[in-house]
Design a protein around this motif. Structure first.
Motif, PDB file in Angstrom:
ATOM      1  N   GLY A  81       0.820  -1.210   0.000  1.00  0.00           N
ATOM      2  CA  GLY A  81       0.000   0.000   0.000  1.00  0.00           C
ATOM      3  C   GLY A  81       0.855   1.261   0.000  1.00  0.00           C
ATOM      4  N   ASN A  82       0.591   2.163   0.937  1.00  0.00           N
ATOM      5  CA  ASN A  82       1.264   3.465   1.001  1.00  0.00           C
ATOM      6  C   ASN A  82       2.589   3.361   1.773  1.00  0.00           C
ATOM      7  OD1 ASN A  82       1.569   6.257   0.635  1.00  0.00           O
ATOM      8  ND2 ASN A  82       0.492   6.717   2.534  1.00  0.00           N
ATOM      9  N   SER A  83       3.430   2.415   1.379  1.00  0.00           N
ATOM     10  CA  SER A  83       4.702   2.180   2.053  1.00  0.00           C
ATOM     11  C   SER A  83       5.684   1.544   1.077  1.00  0.00           C
ATOM     12  CB  SER A  83       4.486   1.239   3.247  1.00  0.00           C
ATOM     13  OG  SER A  83       5.701   0.902   3.866  1.00  0.00           O
ATOM     14  N   THR A  84       6.985   1.707   1.331  1.00  0.00           N
ATOM     15  CA  THR A  84       7.997   0.980   0.571  1.00  0.00           C
ATOM     16  C   THR A  84       7.770  -0.518   0.769  1.00  0.00           C
ATOM     17  OG1 THR A  84       9.629   2.754   0.707  1.00  0.00           O
ATOM     18  CG2 THR A  84      10.492   0.526   0.435  1.00  0.00           C
ATOM     19  N   ALA A  85       7.979  -1.311  -0.283  1.00  0.00           N
ATOM     20  CA  ALA A  85       7.788  -2.761  -0.167  1.00  0.00           C
ATOM     21  C   ALA A  85       9.062  -3.461   0.307  1.00  0.00           C
ATOM     22  CB  ALA A  85       7.323  -3.338  -1.496  1.00  0.00           C
ATOM     23  N   LEU A  86      10.194  -3.245  -0.392  1.00  0.00           N
ATOM     24  CA  LEU A  86      11.454  -3.904  -0.069  1.00  0.00           C
ATOM     25  C   LEU A  86      12.544  -2.858   0.069  1.00  0.00           C
ATOM     26  CD1 LEU A  86      11.364  -6.757  -2.764  1.00  0.00           C
ATOM     27  CD2 LEU A  86      10.398  -6.812  -0.451  1.00  0.00           C
ATOM     28  N   SER A  87      13.267  -2.859   1.176  1.00  0.00           N
ATOM     29  CA  SER A  87      14.344  -1.893   1.416  1.00  0.00           C
ATOM     30  C   SER A  87      15.559  -2.634   1.945  1.00  0.00           C
ATOM     31  CB  SER A  87      13.880  -0.836   2.426  1.00  0.00           C
ATOM     32  OG  SER A  87      14.876   0.149   2.611  1.00  0.00           O
ATOM     33  N   PHE A  88      16.682  -2.562   1.189  1.00  0.00           N
ATOM     34  CA  PHE A  88      17.895  -3.296   1.524  1.00  0.00           C
ATOM     35  C   PHE A  88      19.101  -2.370   1.543  1.00  0.00           C
ATOM     36  CE2 PHE A  88      15.139  -6.101  -0.992  1.00  0.00           C
ATOM     37  CZ  PHE A  88      14.801  -6.997   0.010  1.00  0.00           C
ATOM     38  N   LYS A  89      20.167  -2.849   2.155  1.00  0.00           N
ATOM     39  CA  LYS A  89      21.408  -2.086   2.164  1.00  0.00           C
ATOM     40  C   LYS A  89      22.301  -2.610   1.046  1.00  0.00           C
ATOM     41  CE  LYS A  89      24.653   0.133   5.222  1.00  0.00           C
ATOM     42  NZ  LYS A  89      25.139   0.282   6.594  1.00  0.00           N
ATOM     43  N   ASN A  90      23.261  -3.471   1.354  1.00  0.00           N
ATOM     44  CA  ASN A  90      24.235  -3.942   0.362  1.00  0.00           C
ATOM     45  C   ASN A  90      24.210  -5.459   0.224  1.00  0.00           C
ATOM     46  OD1 ASN A  90      25.342  -1.280   0.082  1.00  0.00           O
ATOM     47  ND2 ASN A  90      26.447  -1.615   1.988  1.00  0.00           N
ATOM     48  N   ASP A  91      24.692  -5.921  -0.923  1.00  0.00           N
ATOM     49  CA  ASP A  91      24.990  -7.338  -1.153  1.00  0.00           C
ATOM     50  C   ASP A  91      23.784  -8.263  -1.127  1.00  0.00           C
ATOM     51  OD1 ASP A  91      27.798  -6.771  -1.328  1.00  0.00           O
ATOM     52  OD2 ASP A  91      27.794  -6.566   0.854  1.00  0.00           O
ATOM     53  N   TYR A  92      22.646  -7.802  -1.593  1.00  0.00           N
ATOM     54  CA  TYR A  92      21.442  -8.639  -1.677  1.00  0.00           C
ATOM     55  C   TYR A  92      21.297  -9.197  -3.079  1.00  0.00           C
ATOM     56  CZ  TYR A  92      18.450  -8.834   2.393  1.00  0.00           C
ATOM     57  OH  TYR A  92      17.898  -9.166   3.601  1.00  0.00           O
ATOM     58  N   THR A  93      20.624 -10.338  -3.167  1.00  0.00           N
ATOM     59  CA  THR A  93      20.145 -10.874  -4.437  1.00  0.00           C
ATOM     60  C   THR A  93      18.644 -11.019  -4.286  1.00  0.00           C
ATOM     61  OG1 THR A  93      22.197 -12.066  -4.852  1.00  0.00           O
ATOM     62  CG2 THR A  93      20.250 -12.778  -6.077  1.00  0.00           C
ATOM     63  N   VAL A  94      17.888 -10.414  -5.207  1.00  0.00           N
ATOM     64  CA  VAL A  94      16.432 -10.429  -5.156  1.00  0.00           C
ATOM     65  C   VAL A  94      15.927 -11.074  -6.447  1.00  0.00           C
ATOM     66  CG1 VAL A  94      14.353  -9.014  -4.950  1.00  0.00           C
ATOM     67  CG2 VAL A  94      16.456  -8.295  -3.793  1.00  0.00           C
ATOM     68  N   ASN A  95      15.185 -12.176  -6.306  1.00  0.00           N
ATOM     69  CA  ASN A  95      14.586 -12.875  -7.452  1.00  0.00           C
ATOM     70  C   ASN A  95      13.076 -12.699  -7.390  1.00  0.00           C
ATOM     71  OD1 ASN A  95      16.807 -14.488  -8.837  1.00  0.00           O
ATOM     72  ND2 ASN A  95      17.128 -14.951  -6.670  1.00  0.00           N
ATOM     73  N   ILE A  96      12.516 -12.034  -8.397  1.00  0.00           N
ATOM     74  CA  ILE A  96      11.084 -11.743  -8.398  1.00  0.00           C
ATOM     75  C   ILE A  96      10.408 -12.496  -9.537  1.00  0.00           C
ATOM     76  CG2 ILE A  96       9.331  -9.942  -8.618  1.00  0.00           C
ATOM     77  CD1 ILE A  96      11.431  -8.051  -7.353  1.00  0.00           C
ATOM     78  N   ASN A  97       9.541 -13.440  -9.163  1.00  0.00           N
ATOM     79  CA  ASN A  97       8.736 -14.180 -10.130  1.00  0.00           C
ATOM     80  C   ASN A  97       7.251 -13.945  -9.898  1.00  0.00           C
ATOM     81  OD1 ASN A  97      10.878 -15.627 -11.567  1.00  0.00           O
ATOM     82  ND2 ASN A  97      11.295 -16.457  -9.547  1.00  0.00           N
ATOM     83  N   GLY A  98       6.916 -13.262  -8.826  1.00  0.00           N
ATOM     84  CA  GLY A  98       5.542 -12.874  -8.504  1.00  0.00           C
ATOM     85  C   GLY A  98       5.401 -11.367  -8.659  1.00  0.00           C
ATOM     86  N   THR A  99       4.582 -10.751  -7.802  1.00  0.00           N
ATOM     87  CA  THR A  99       4.315  -9.312  -7.886  1.00  0.00           C
ATOM     88  C   THR A  99       4.792  -8.614  -6.624  1.00  0.00           C
ATOM     89  OG1 THR A  99       2.378  -9.678  -9.287  1.00  0.00           O
ATOM     90  CG2 THR A  99       2.505  -7.563  -8.128  1.00  0.00           C
ATOM     91  N   VAL A 100       5.569  -7.536  -6.813  1.00  0.00           N
ATOM     92  CA  VAL A 100       5.964  -6.649  -5.723  1.00  0.00           C
ATOM     93  C   VAL A 100       5.400  -5.284  -6.083  1.00  0.00           C
ATOM     94  CG1 VAL A 100       7.854  -5.603  -4.428  1.00  0.00           C
ATOM     95  CG2 VAL A 100       8.060  -7.956  -5.258  1.00  0.00           C
ATOM     96  N   GLN A 101       4.528  -4.752  -5.215  1.00  0.00           N
ATOM     97  CA  GLN A 101       3.771  -3.554  -5.566  1.00  0.00           C
ATOM     98  C   GLN A 101       3.580  -2.661  -4.348  1.00  0.00           C
ATOM     99  OE1 GLN A 101      -0.036  -4.551  -7.227  1.00  0.00           O
ATOM    100  NE2 GLN A 101      -0.646  -2.440  -7.488  1.00  0.00           N
ATOM    101  N   ASN A 102       3.526  -1.363  -4.610  1.00  0.00           N
ATOM    102  CA  ASN A 102       3.035  -0.431  -3.604  1.00  0.00           C
ATOM    103  C   ASN A 102       2.185   0.620  -4.297  1.00  0.00           C
ATOM    104  OD1 ASN A 102       5.013   1.252  -4.718  1.00  0.00           O
ATOM    105  ND2 ASN A 102       5.659   2.066  -2.759  1.00  0.00           N
ATOM    106  N   ASN A 103       1.448   1.378  -3.486  1.00  0.00           N
ATOM    107  CA  ASN A 103       0.541   2.403  -3.987  1.00  0.00           C
ATOM    108  C   ASN A 103       0.745   3.657  -3.136  1.00  0.00           C
ATOM    109  OD1 ASN A 103      -1.530   3.676  -5.347  1.00  0.00           O
ATOM    110  ND2 ASN A 103      -3.137   2.775  -4.081  1.00  0.00           N
ATOM    111  N   ALA A 104       1.937   4.264  -3.295  1.00  0.00           N
ATOM    112  CA  ALA A 104       2.313   5.419  -2.477  1.00  0.00           C
ATOM    113  C   ALA A 104       1.486   6.641  -2.871  1.00  0.00           C
ATOM    114  CB  ALA A 104       3.798   5.711  -2.626  1.00  0.00           C
ATOM    115  N   THR A 105       0.670   7.095  -1.941  1.00  0.00           N
ATOM    116  CA  THR A 105      -0.199   8.247  -2.209  1.00  0.00           C
ATOM    117  C   THR A 105       0.097   9.420  -1.296  1.00  0.00           C
ATOM    118  OG1 THR A 105      -1.854   7.322  -0.724  1.00  0.00           O
ATOM    119  CG2 THR A 105      -2.086   6.816  -3.071  1.00  0.00           C
TER     120      THR A 105
END
Length: 191
Positions: A81-105
């Motif tokens: 919703g009205n928030s960041t979905a994923l927040s990382f610092k360093n050295d991450y691997t992110v594999n997205i095969n689904g849906t990552v969504q936000n609705n920042a208003t």
């Protein structure tokens, strides 16, 4: 809803090497709902059992060359919703095969001050892989909410799916941290 092709980042097999930019990915440490949770060692998996509705936040510094991994399975939904979905610092691997969504208003920030409520944000040395069924969607009206906002260097985005933003950039390089300028520290987008 009609989507503007100027904000969709989904051209296939177009390699793009960008000048060194600052991007950092904070490590996920926030407690997650039933949809996302540790599955093996430093791997966090989001499955399709129920939607993840709270931000996944990890701003930990990892000492090794290989950091944690987040996997969003096909048919899994992370919608904060009205928030960041994923927040990382360093050295991450992110594999997205689904849906990552936000609705920042609304105003305010996500995981990093001054960067808006981005769908996904990270600092440096992070790889984001969007599979053919993967979607990153920034559908809100906030103009400082990008689909992906990378703030450091040596990041890589490999897109075989959809990275979309309704009212802002699908991909943004905030450049708050700089590397040494070598070719190895450039941000790379393969689309």
């Amino acid at each position: 809803m009609k989507k503007s092709p100027s904000t969709q980042f989904s051209i296939k097999n177009l390699p793009l090497v960008l000048m060194p930019c600052l991007v950092s990915f904070p490590y996920m440490v926030q407690e997650a709902s039933a949809a996302c949770g540790p599955s093996l060692g430093n791997i966090i998996t989001c499955d399709d059992s129920s939607p993840q509705t709270t931000m996944i936040l990890d701003h930990t510094d990892y000492p090794g060359p290989v950091g944690p991994q987040l996997i969003v399975d096909q048919n899994a939904i992370v919608n904060t919703g009205n928030s960041t979905a994923l927040s990382f610092k360093n050295d991450y691997t992110v594999n997205i095969n689904g849906t990552v969504q936000n609705n920042a208003t609304g105003g305010g920030d996500g995981g990093y001050p001054g960067t808006g409520k981005n769908t996904i944000e990270a600092l440096s040395n992070t790889t984001i892989i969007v599979g053919s069924t993967g979607q990153i969607l920034a559908t809100g009206t906030q103009r400082q909410s990008e689909g992906i906002n990378l703030m450091g260097y040596a990041n890589q985005i490999i897109n075989n799916g959809t990275i979309w933003a309704d009212n802002n950039a699908a991909i943004w390089f905030q450049d708050t941290t700089q590397g040494n300028g070598s070719y190895a520290q450039r941000n790379i987008v393969t689309n």
